[in-house]
Motif scaffolding. Structure first.
Motif, PDB file in Angstrom:
ATOM      1  N   ALA A 178       4.694  -7.576 -15.905  1.00  0.00           N
ATOM      2  CA  ALA A 178       4.170  -7.785 -14.552  1.00  0.00           C
ATOM      3  C   ALA A 178       3.668  -9.225 -14.408  1.00  0.00           C
ATOM      4  O   ALA A 178       3.842  -9.861 -13.375  1.00  0.00           O
ATOM      5  CB  ALA A 178       3.061  -6.779 -14.268  1.00  0.00           C
TER       6      ALA A 178
ATOM      7  N   HIS B 146      12.464  -2.671  -1.225  1.00  0.00           N
ATOM      8  CA  HIS B 146      12.643  -3.891  -2.024  1.00  0.00           C
ATOM      9  C   HIS B 146      14.115  -4.076  -2.407  1.00  0.00           C
ATOM     10  O   HIS B 146      14.644  -5.188  -2.363  1.00  0.00           O
ATOM     11  CB  HIS B 146      11.790  -3.833  -3.299  1.00  0.00           C
ATOM     12  CG  HIS B 146      10.340  -4.119  -3.065  1.00  0.00           C
ATOM     13  ND1 HIS B 146       9.899  -5.306  -2.516  1.00  0.00           N
ATOM     14  CD2 HIS B 146       9.227  -3.377  -3.303  1.00  0.00           C
ATOM     15  CE1 HIS B 146       8.576  -5.283  -2.442  1.00  0.00           C
ATOM     16  NE2 HIS B 146       8.142  -4.133  -2.901  1.00  0.00           N
TER      17      HIS B 146
ATOM     18  N   VAL C   5      10.359   1.213  -3.205  1.00  0.00           N
ATOM     19  CA  VAL C   5      11.363   0.608  -4.091  1.00  0.00           C
ATOM     20  C   VAL C   5      12.686   0.429  -3.330  1.00  0.00           C
ATOM     21  O   VAL C   5      13.346  -0.611  -3.446  1.00  0.00           O
ATOM     22  CB  VAL C   5      11.556   1.452  -5.374  1.00  0.00           C
ATOM     23  CG1 VAL C   5      12.706   0.920  -6.217  1.00  0.00           C
ATOM     24  CG2 VAL C   5      10.268   1.455  -6.192  1.00  0.00           C
TER      25      VAL C   5
ATOM     26  N   ARG D  85      10.845  -7.984 -11.034  1.00  0.00           N
ATOM     27  CA  ARG D  85      10.843  -6.966 -12.095  1.00  0.00           C
ATOM     28  C   ARG D  85      11.999  -5.985 -11.917  1.00  0.00           C
ATOM     29  O   ARG D  85      12.632  -5.568 -12.887  1.00  0.00           O
ATOM     30  CB  ARG D  85       9.532  -6.171 -12.095  1.00  0.00           C
ATOM     31  CG  ARG D  85       8.393  -6.937 -12.699  1.00  0.00           C
ATOM     32  CD  ARG D  85       7.327  -5.992 -13.210  1.00  0.00           C
ATOM     33  NE  ARG D  85       7.608  -5.500 -14.540  1.00  0.00           N
ATOM     34  CZ  ARG D  85       7.108  -4.381 -15.048  1.00  0.00           C
ATOM     35  NH1 ARG D  85       6.307  -3.624 -14.322  1.00  0.00           N
ATOM     36  NH2 ARG D  85       7.402  -4.006 -16.273  1.00  0.00           N
ATOM     37  N   LEU D  86      12.275  -5.596 -10.671  1.00  0.00           N
ATOM     38  CA  LEU D  86      13.385  -4.664 -10.429  1.00  0.00           C
ATOM     39  C   LEU D  86      14.698  -5.252 -10.933  1.00  0.00           C
ATOM     40  O   LEU D  86      15.484  -4.569 -11.589  1.00  0.00           O
ATOM     41  CB  LEU D  86      13.474  -4.319  -8.935  1.00  0.00           C
ATOM     42  CG  LEU D  86      12.396  -3.355  -8.423  1.00  0.00           C
ATOM     43  CD1 LEU D  86      12.409  -3.292  -6.888  1.00  0.00           C
ATOM     44  CD2 LEU D  86      12.593  -1.951  -9.007  1.00  0.00           C
TER      45      LEU D  86
ATOM     46  N   VAL E 270       7.847   0.448 -12.076  1.00  0.00           N
ATOM     47  CA  VAL E 270       7.111  -0.469 -11.193  1.00  0.00           C
ATOM     48  C   VAL E 270       5.920   0.223 -10.530  1.00  0.00           C
ATOM     49  O   VAL E 270       5.129  -0.431  -9.846  1.00  0.00           O
ATOM     50  CB  VAL E 270       8.030  -1.122 -10.119  1.00  0.00           C
ATOM     51  CG1 VAL E 270       9.063  -2.033 -10.776  1.00  0.00           C
ATOM     52  CG2 VAL E 270       8.712  -0.098  -9.226  1.00  0.00           C
TER      53      VAL E 270
ATOM     54  N   THR F 147       7.511  -7.630  -7.572  1.00  0.00           N
ATOM     55  CA  THR F 147       8.186  -6.329  -7.745  1.00  0.00           C
ATOM     56  C   THR F 147       9.699  -6.505  -7.756  1.00  0.00           C
ATOM     57  O   THR F 147      10.405  -5.919  -8.574  1.00  0.00           O
ATOM     58  CB  THR F 147       7.787  -5.355  -6.618  1.00  0.00           C
ATOM     59  OG1 THR F 147       6.385  -5.129  -6.691  1.00  0.00           O
ATOM     60  CG2 THR F 147       8.518  -4.028  -6.751  1.00  0.00           C
TER      61      THR F 147
END
Lengths: 113, 113
Positions: free
Chosen positions: A24, B76, B73, B44-45, B66, B41
């Motif tokens: 993160a 995003h 999600v 990271r995805l 996440v 986010t």
């Protein structure tokens, strides 16, 4: 004193996006850089500065090409400086900016597949 | 049909940021890609999808890492797909995503000093 052009703390932290799951904290740092790049005016400002004589541009020469007021351009430049993508040096009345090549290189590296 | 992994329309248009003054149109396209990357986010995805088996991830496997709801999600992921950075394939109940390596490569190239 010359601005430190190799300052790449912004994304020096982070492995490439496609090279394993990011923490993160890493994702936060990477996103901070790209958020600064996620605006067309800021992208143009970086290209204008990079294309200037000696790679340095006065705020007074940046307002006309992007068609915005000086306070607005100053605000965009502040976000770029905060993200480590540009440096700012005050000389007399005007602020002068340079692109931090090392930070662009780091951001580029993070995206390399 | 397999998703088109070489789709790089997002930033294929554009010269590097430090290689001359960008037009407003080029800056707009570049910024669109980086805006999608300007959120922790979403970063990271992308890393989660890239690290998945066969480079493909079900939306059902992305929510837990996440710590967000599926609608969030999905939102995003829609932004990443719209920016050309991921592809989406619906199979039965679930959507499956892949990272578009060509788009990351293009975005990386635009930042190379």
């Amino acid at each position: 004193m010359l601005p430190l052009l190799t300052d790449d703390a912004a994304v020096a932290c982070c492995s490439p996006v496609t090279e394993g799951v990011l923490t993160a904290d890493e994702a936060e740092r990477i996103a901070h850089t790209f958020k600064a790049l996620g605006d067309p005016t800021r992208v143009r400002l970086l290209s204008l500065i990079a294309a200037s004589d000696d790679g340095e541009a006065c705020i007074c020469d940046l307002t006309e090409p992007v068609g915005l007021s000086q306070p607005t351009v100053s605000h965009h430049m502040k976000l770029l400086v905060d993200a480590g993508l540009a440096t700012r040096e005050q000389r007399g009345r005007w602020a002068y900016f340079r692109v931090v090549a090392g930070a662009l290189e780091q951001a580029s590296r993070v995206l390399r597949p």
